[in-house]
Design a protein around this motif. Structure first.
Motif, PDB file in Angstrom:
ATOM      1  N   THR A  30      33.211  40.907  41.114  1.00 45.34           N
ATOM      2  CA  THR A  30      34.397  40.081  40.893  1.00 45.34           C
ATOM      3  C   THR A  30      34.114  39.168  39.703  1.00 45.34           C
ATOM      4  N   TRP A  34      39.310  36.486  37.717  1.00 48.22           N
ATOM      5  CA  TRP A  34      40.108  37.217  38.718  1.00 48.22           C
ATOM      6  C   TRP A  34      40.395  36.305  39.912  1.00 48.22           C
ATOM      7  N   ARG A  38      44.223  35.012  40.795  1.00 51.45           N
ATOM      8  CA  ARG A  38      44.871  35.573  41.993  1.00 51.45           C
ATOM      9  C   ARG A  38      44.967  34.592  43.157  1.00 51.45           C
ATOM     10  N   THR A  39      44.114  33.543  43.133  1.00 55.40           N
ATOM     11  CA  THR A  39      44.093  32.656  44.310  1.00 55.40           C
ATOM     12  C   THR A  39      44.232  31.165  43.986  1.00 55.40           C
ATOM     13  N   CYS A 114      44.309  30.110  61.223  1.00 55.14           N
ATOM     14  CA  CYS A 114      44.613  29.124  60.171  1.00 55.14           C
ATOM     15  C   CYS A 114      45.757  28.184  60.546  1.00 55.14           C
ATOM     16  N   ARG A 153      34.411  41.676  48.773  1.00 57.63           N
ATOM     17  CA  ARG A 153      35.015  40.829  47.733  1.00 57.63           C
ATOM     18  C   ARG A 153      36.469  40.471  48.044  1.00 57.63           C
ATOM     19  N   GLY A 212      44.606  41.991  52.608  1.00 61.76           N
ATOM     20  CA  GLY A 212      45.100  40.786  51.937  1.00 61.76           C
ATOM     21  C   GLY A 212      46.511  40.890  51.409  1.00 61.76           C
ATOM     22  N   ASN A 213      46.793  42.009  50.757  1.00 62.13           N
ATOM     23  CA  ASN A 213      48.097  42.161  50.128  1.00 62.13           C
ATOM     24  C   ASN A 213      49.228  42.161  51.151  1.00 62.13           C
ATOM     25  N   HIS A 247      49.109  24.949  54.258  1.00 66.14           N
ATOM     26  CA  HIS A 247      47.817  25.596  54.474  1.00 66.14           C
ATOM     27  C   HIS A 247      47.342  26.140  53.127  1.00 66.14           C
ATOM     28  N   ASN A 250      46.307  30.443  49.346  1.00 69.07           N
ATOM     29  CA  ASN A 250      46.443  31.070  48.026  1.00 69.07           C
ATOM     30  C   ASN A 250      47.493  30.272  47.258  1.00 69.07           C
ATOM     31  N   ARG A 252      49.434  31.090  45.040  1.00 69.84           N
ATOM     32  CA  ARG A 252      50.707  31.807  44.831  1.00 69.84           C
ATOM     33  C   ARG A 252      51.590  31.724  46.075  1.00 69.84           C
ATOM     34  N   ILE A 253      50.977  31.675  47.261  1.00 66.40           N
ATOM     35  CA  ILE A 253      51.761  31.500  48.496  1.00 66.40           C
ATOM     36  C   ILE A 253      52.319  30.079  48.523  1.00 66.40           C
ATOM     37  N   ASN A 277      39.919  28.321  51.323  1.00 65.57           N
ATOM     38  CA  ASN A 277      40.690  28.324  52.570  1.00 65.57           C
ATOM     39  C   ASN A 277      39.754  27.913  53.716  1.00 65.57           C
TER      40      ASN A 277
END
Ligand code: UT7
Length: 320
Positions: A30, A34, A38-39, A114, A153, A212-213, A247, A250, A252-253, A277
């Protein structure tokens, strides 16, 4: 007279060791770019060998007690949310009770991954509103680093360790305005951490596994719905919310939920960049940070929300 569960203290603890994206990229395929793109995460904290969920919970709890300026003996209920308890039993709640030197109170753990701290706030609210408890300590404490597969990863980049605490007390002034919690047990295969010993399958790895996706998509949609549900229950508009404390899974969330609220990211408490997280600890750690640095002030309306394994999800609307 309406009785509210009012926040009288908050606390948080993060272990000293910092593990950066660069550190992780030395052991799995990784890169810092990246992970960050992405996070939103750049580093996370990792507990020392001697630390446990109960030791971290104690530090966060003592901070909350100190801020509230009450005697620990005044606490009549301790709820600890954790997916990484020191023992199967006694509960981390009981261990925390002992660590705090409280002889007479009720203490137990809840497990909602979570979403644990939101479920804890919901329970605390019910106990206080019903008159069954007057002063309730809610703690989310996690040592995710010990249930992460450091060769995967897809998950090891995400998680970190820490504990967050909030003290609630019965009051006439407003406090928790509403809580909303949900569960849907159909999604075990998308996000789980098995307990090999209890399953009688010692060869199964007791580590987090996640698609994850797929989790990402469900989380975005579900958190959008919980925002609507919370506003409708309180007859409030999006513009009535002063702070979003999400929470920290990520960025993006989080950004998608802020967009749904038409809220600028300036009014969203984000801690994941340097914490990752921390599962059930994340919302209370973020809440504590924004209370202590003065962003969240008395009278502000704060929306806390979370989504996690189970699936579980929920929100708490608080007038601080
Ligand atoms: O807190 C409880 C709830 N949990 C969550 O809400 C987590 C939700 N999920 C996520 O945050 C994201 O799905 C992740 C950050 C875990 C993954 O991001 P993504 O944008 O969904 O990536 P992806 O899983 O769709 O993977 C895209 C690509 C794949 O490669 P190919 O198949 O396109 O060649 C992965 O193998 O990225 C690859 N990949 C990585 N590459 C570099 C996956 N993990 C990594 C990595 N470094 N760490």
């Amino acid at each position: 007279m309406t009785v509210y569960a009012r926040v009288i203290g908050t606390g948080g603890y993060l272990p000293a060791e910092i593990k950066t994206n660069e550190d992780i990229s030395k052991t799995v395929d990784t890169s810092d770019s990246w992970i960050f793109e992405r996070t939103g995460i750049t580093s996370r904290r990792i507990a020392a060998a001697h630390e446990t969920a109960s030791s971290m919970a104690e530090i966060a709890a003592r901070q909350a007690i100190e801020m509230a300026a009450i005697a620990a003996e005044e606490i009549d209920l301790i709820i600890v949310a954790t997916g990484t308890p020191d023992n199967v039993y006694p509960s981390t709640g009981c261990m925390l009770q002992h660590r705090l030197g409280i002889k007479k109170c009720v203490a137990f753990d809840i497990q909602a991954a979570c979403s644990g701290s939101i479920f804890g706030l919901d329970m605390a609210n019910q106990y206080i509103k019903s008159g069954a408890a007057k002063t309730v300590l809610v703690v989310g404490a996690e040592i995710c680093s010990r249930i992460v597969d450091w060769t995967d990863r897809g998950t090891c980049i995400l998680f970190g360790d820490g504990a967050g605490a909030v003290l609630l007390q019965a009051a006439e002034q407003e406090g928790i305005l509403s809580t909303h919690i949900h569960s849907d047990g159909r999604f075990e295969d998308l996000l789980k951490c098995p307990n090999p010993q209890a399953l009688g399958e010692p060869d199964v790895a007791g580590y987090i596994s996640m698609k994850g996706n797929e989790v990402f998509k469900v989380a975005v949609n579900t958190l959008g719905r919980i925002v609507d549900e919370t506003l409708a229950a309180n007859n409030m508009q999006k513009s009535d919310i002063d702070w979003l404390v999400p929470h920290q899974a990520n960025i993006r969330i989080i950004a998608a939920t802020a967009k749904k609220l038409k809220m600028s990211m300036d009014h969203v408490v984000v801690t994941l960049q340097e914490q990752g997280n921390t599962s059930s600890a994340s919302v209370l750690l973020a809440f504590n940070e924004a209370v202590r640095d003065g962003r969240i002030q008395r009278g502000h309306v704060v929306l806390l929300e979370a989504f996690g394994a189970g699936f579980t999800w929920g929100s708490a609307l608080i007038r601080y």
